[in-house]
Enzyme design. Structure first.
Site, PDB file in Angstrom:
ATOM      1  CE  LYS A  35      41.603  12.284 -16.488  1.00  0.00           C
ATOM      2  NZ  LYS A  35      40.993  12.865 -17.677  1.00  0.00           N
ATOM      3  NE  ARG A  68      47.092  17.684 -18.004  1.00  0.00           N
ATOM      4  CZ  ARG A  68      46.633  17.213 -16.847  1.00  0.00           C
ATOM      5  NH1 ARG A  68      45.972  16.059 -16.828  1.00  0.00           N
ATOM      6  NH2 ARG A  68      46.827  17.867 -15.723  1.00  0.00           N
TER       7      ARG A  68
END
Length: 370
Positions: free
Chosen positions: A305, A340
């Protein structure tokens, strides 16, 4: 103004001390908490905060007035709730230990690996097989990028992207999660063999989604994203991001249950990176243990991210492995049940070493127990 209570774990311990009443096992995971902050919020402001240890929590709850007492009792029970395994066809995914979900983006424009697999189905299936061999418990297949600024995808195109891959994975007996916010895509992929609905809009985007998810009996992941419509990253304004996300997840959970989705089929995701600043993402990562008080398994997706780049000299997405593993370990140390990730082999190795350090057969915890 409405009043709410929150029980936030603030001291996590390395060994099971619950036999002496000194710690609570969070969400049936391999993580225990010994001390908690009992916080009262009036409107959007925290007005009281008391530090309580596990043994003293029943007395502290009993001293609350009736409305807050009921909330606190429900949260205290939820914190220690043991979650049943997830059934995915012939596979059973245990939730008493952290599991790794591997990402398979069948998109041209995902922020990390867009275009790598969409036009090369054999490469995509080889990658999926590789993730399974590396230890991924679940493969999460997505046909639309949800990065900031990404264009919306017509549901027909999304179906063409994901259904053939779901069919091939189903033939292999894989546990399959479908990353979509469109009911038509959910319907087609479930018919093709998908097992889990992973909706970044928490079933809010498509008016048919709630009814379809309820009828499917499939496990559902509800993720926090502040925006509505096509831009899920908009409207990220918080008085207290940790508690606002908690309240939001509680509300969409209640809506899902009211629509007929069984509580035991709901998983929650705080939505790292969706409509949140760097500071807000860090606050959520540091408060993940709080979300066990909602009573559902936790899924955390922080792999590659933007926050990692922001903390590491703007490292490109494919250069964020170290940060991704750090965040994955932070999540499982807070009791997250599923992480994830893009980099399955490296994450699985990190999780296995972490589990080894928690194994009483390998480590003597006797000196740590009061």
């Amino acid at each position: 103004m409405p009043r709410k209570i929150y029980i936030r774990p603030i001291a996590l311990v390395d060994s099971p001390q619950s036999e002496a009443g000194n710690a609570v096992r969070l969400g049936g995971s391999l993580v225990w908490a010994s001390h908690f902050a009992l916080m009262e919020r009036k409107g959007r402001k925290v007005v009281a905060r008391t530090l309580v240890d596990a043994a003293g929590m029943p007395e502290a709850i009993a001293a609350l007035d009736a409305p807050l007492k009921a909330q606190a009792e429900a949260q205290w029970a939820a914190l220690a709730k043991v979650h049943a395994p997830i059934t995915c066809g012939e596979r059973t995914i245990r939730l008493d230990q952290p599991q790794v979900m591997g990402i398979l983006n069948m998109t041209p424009d995902s922020f990390s690996d867009g275009g790598r697999f969409l036009d090369h189905p054999d490469v995509a299936i080889d990658h999926a097989v590789g993730m399974l061999e590396e230890g991924a418990a679940i493969i999460d297949v997505g046909g639309e990028s949800t990065r900031p600024g990404a264009a919306a995808v017509w549901e027909g195109d999304e179906i063409k992207r994901v259904v053939p891959m779901v069919e091939r994975l189903a033939m292999m007996g894989a546990a399959i999660s479908l990353d979509t916010r469109r009911a038509a895509v959910m319907e087609a992929a479930l018919a093709a063999g998908a097992h889990i609905i992973n909706d970044v809009s928490a079933l809010r985007y498509d008016p048919r989604s709630l009814e379809l998810a309820a009828a499917s009996n499939a496990p559902v992941v509800l993720m926090h994203a502040p925006g509505k419509g096509d831009d899920l990253h908009s409207d990220g304004h918080y008085a207290d991001v940790v508690l606002d996300v908690f309240d939001w997840l509680e509300e969409v959970r209640d809506e899902a249950v009211a629509a007929g989705i069984a509580p035991e089929r709901i998983l929650l995701d705080p939505g790292i990176g969706f409509g949140k600043t760097l500071a807000e993402n860090l606050a959520l990562m540091n408060a993940l243990a709080l979300y066990h008080a909602l009573g559902h398994p936790l899924l955390v997706g922080a792999s590659r991210k933007r926050m990692i780049g922001a903390l590491s000299n703007e490292a490109a997405a494919h250069e964020r492995l170290g940060g991704s593993i750090t965040l994955a370990l932070k999540a499982i140390e807070a009791g997250a049940h599923i992480v994830r990730v893009h980099d399955v082999a490296e994450t699985v190795q990190a999780v296995r070493v972490w589990r080894g350090m928690r194994d009483a057969a390998l480590t003597d915890f006797s000196q740590l127990v009061d």
